[in-house]
Design a protein around this motif. Structure first.
Motif, short mmCIF file in Angstrom:
data_model
loop_
_atom_site.label_atom_id
_atom_site.label_comp_id
_atom_site.label_asym_id
_atom_site.label_seq_id
_atom_site.Cartn_x
_atom_site.Cartn_y
_atom_site.Cartn_z
N THR A 1 -1.05 -1.51 -12.39
CA THR A 1 -0.12 -2.11 -11.44
C THR A 1 -0.72 -3.36 -10.80
O THR A 1 -0.04 -4.38 -10.67
N GLU A 2 -1.98 -3.30 -10.43
CA GLU A 2 -2.64 -4.47 -9.84
C GLU A 2 -2.72 -5.62 -10.84
O GLU A 2 -2.51 -6.78 -10.49
N ARG A 3 -2.98 -5.30 -12.11
CA ARG A 3 -3.01 -6.35 -13.14
C ARG A 3 -1.62 -6.95 -13.33
O ARG A 3 -1.47 -8.16 -13.50
N LEU A 4 -0.60 -6.10 -13.31
CA LEU A 4 0.77 -6.61 -13.45
C LEU A 4 1.16 -7.48 -12.26
O LEU A 4 1.82 -8.51 -12.44
N ARG B 1 11.46 -6.33 -11.26
CA ARG B 1 11.11 -5.22 -10.38
C ARG B 1 10.67 -4.05 -11.25
O ARG B 1 11.08 -3.93 -12.40
N TRP B 2 9.83 -3.23 -10.70
CA TRP B 2 9.41 -2.03 -11.42
C TRP B 2 8.91 -1.00 -10.44
O TRP B 2 8.53 -1.29 -9.33
N ARG B 3 8.95 0.24 -10.90
CA ARG B 3 8.44 1.36 -10.14
C ARG B 3 7.18 1.84 -10.84
O ARG B 3 7.25 2.34 -11.97
N PRO B 4 6.01 1.66 -10.21
CA PRO B 4 4.77 2.11 -10.85
C PRO B 4 4.76 3.62 -11.05
O PRO B 4 4.98 4.37 -10.10
N THR B 5 4.58 4.05 -12.28
CA THR B 5 4.48 5.47 -12.61
C THR B 5 3.44 5.62 -13.72
O THR B 5 2.91 4.63 -14.21
N ALA B 6 3.21 6.83 -14.12
CA ALA B 6 2.27 7.06 -15.21
C ALA B 6 2.76 6.43 -16.52
O ALA B 6 2.00 6.25 -17.45
N HIS B 7 4.05 6.07 -16.57
CA HIS B 7 4.62 5.48 -17.78
C HIS B 7 4.71 3.96 -17.70
O HIS B 7 5.31 3.34 -18.56
N THR B 8 4.14 3.34 -16.65
CA THR B 8 4.24 1.88 -16.45
C THR B 8 3.66 1.14 -17.60
O THR B 8 2.83 1.20 -18.25
N ALA C 1 0.83 -1.21 0.00
CA ALA C 1 0.00 0.00 0.00
C ALA C 1 0.86 1.26 0.00
O ALA C 1 0.53 2.24 -0.66
N ALA C 2 1.98 1.23 0.71
CA ALA C 2 2.87 2.39 0.75
C ALA C 2 3.45 2.68 -0.63
O ALA C 2 3.68 3.83 -0.97
N VAL C 3 3.69 1.64 -1.42
CA VAL C 3 4.18 1.84 -2.79
C VAL C 3 3.06 2.37 -3.69
O VAL C 3 3.27 3.24 -4.53
N LEU C 4 1.85 1.87 -3.49
CA LEU C 4 0.74 2.21 -4.38
C LEU C 4 0.03 3.51 -4.01
O LEU C 4 -0.62 4.11 -4.87
N ASP C 5 0.18 3.95 -2.76
CA ASP C 5 -0.50 5.18 -2.33
C ASP C 5 -0.14 6.36 -3.22
O ASP C 5 1.02 6.57 -3.55
N GLY C 6 -1.14 7.09 -3.60
CA GLY C 6 -0.93 8.30 -4.40
C GLY C 6 -0.88 8.07 -5.90
O GLY C 6 -0.79 9.04 -6.65
N LEU C 7 -0.91 6.82 -6.33
CA LEU C 7 -0.93 6.57 -7.78
C LEU C 7 -2.29 6.96 -8.35
O LEU C 7 -3.32 6.76 -7.71
N ALA C 8 -2.28 7.47 -9.55
CA ALA C 8 -3.54 7.77 -10.23
C ALA C 8 -4.29 6.46 -10.43
O ALA C 8 -3.68 5.41 -10.64
N PRO C 9 -5.63 6.50 -10.36
CA PRO C 9 -6.41 5.26 -10.49
C PRO C 9 -6.05 4.40 -11.71
O PRO C 9 -5.93 3.18 -11.56
N PRO C 10 -5.84 4.97 -12.90
CA PRO C 10 -5.48 4.10 -14.03
C PRO C 10 -4.13 3.41 -13.84
O PRO C 10 -3.95 2.25 -14.21
#
Length: 74
Positions: free
Chosen positions: A27-30, A67-74, A13-22
């Motif tokens: 990220t959840e699908r990945l 490994r990956w860092r979820p961003t708007a470019h994921t 959750a700490a990694v995912l917090d603040g991500l835009a819904p899309p």
């Protein structure tokens, strides 16, 4: 660790917090796909780096498979 090989959900959750819904949805699908194609891999979130990683050697960077860092470019 959970039975499914995932680390504490609070760390995820700490990694995912603040991500835009899309971005969060992708990220959840990945996460689900990685769990499917890398059976036995352990999810190791790194909240300080905002990174999700999967390893067969928990607690080491050398055993990381993906490994990956979820961003708007994921």
């Amino acid at each position: 660790m959970g039975e499914d090989g995932r680390d504490d959900q609070g760390d995820v959750a700490a990694v995912l917090d603040g991500l835009a819904p899309p971005v969060r949805a992708v990220t959840e699908r990945l996460r689900a796909l990685v769990a499917e194609v890398l059976p036995g891999a352990v999810e190791e979130p790194d909240p300080s780096a905002r990174l999700l990683g999967y390893t067969y050697r928990p607690g080491t960077y050398g055993g990381w498979s993906r490994r990956w860092r979820p961003t708007a470019h994921t």
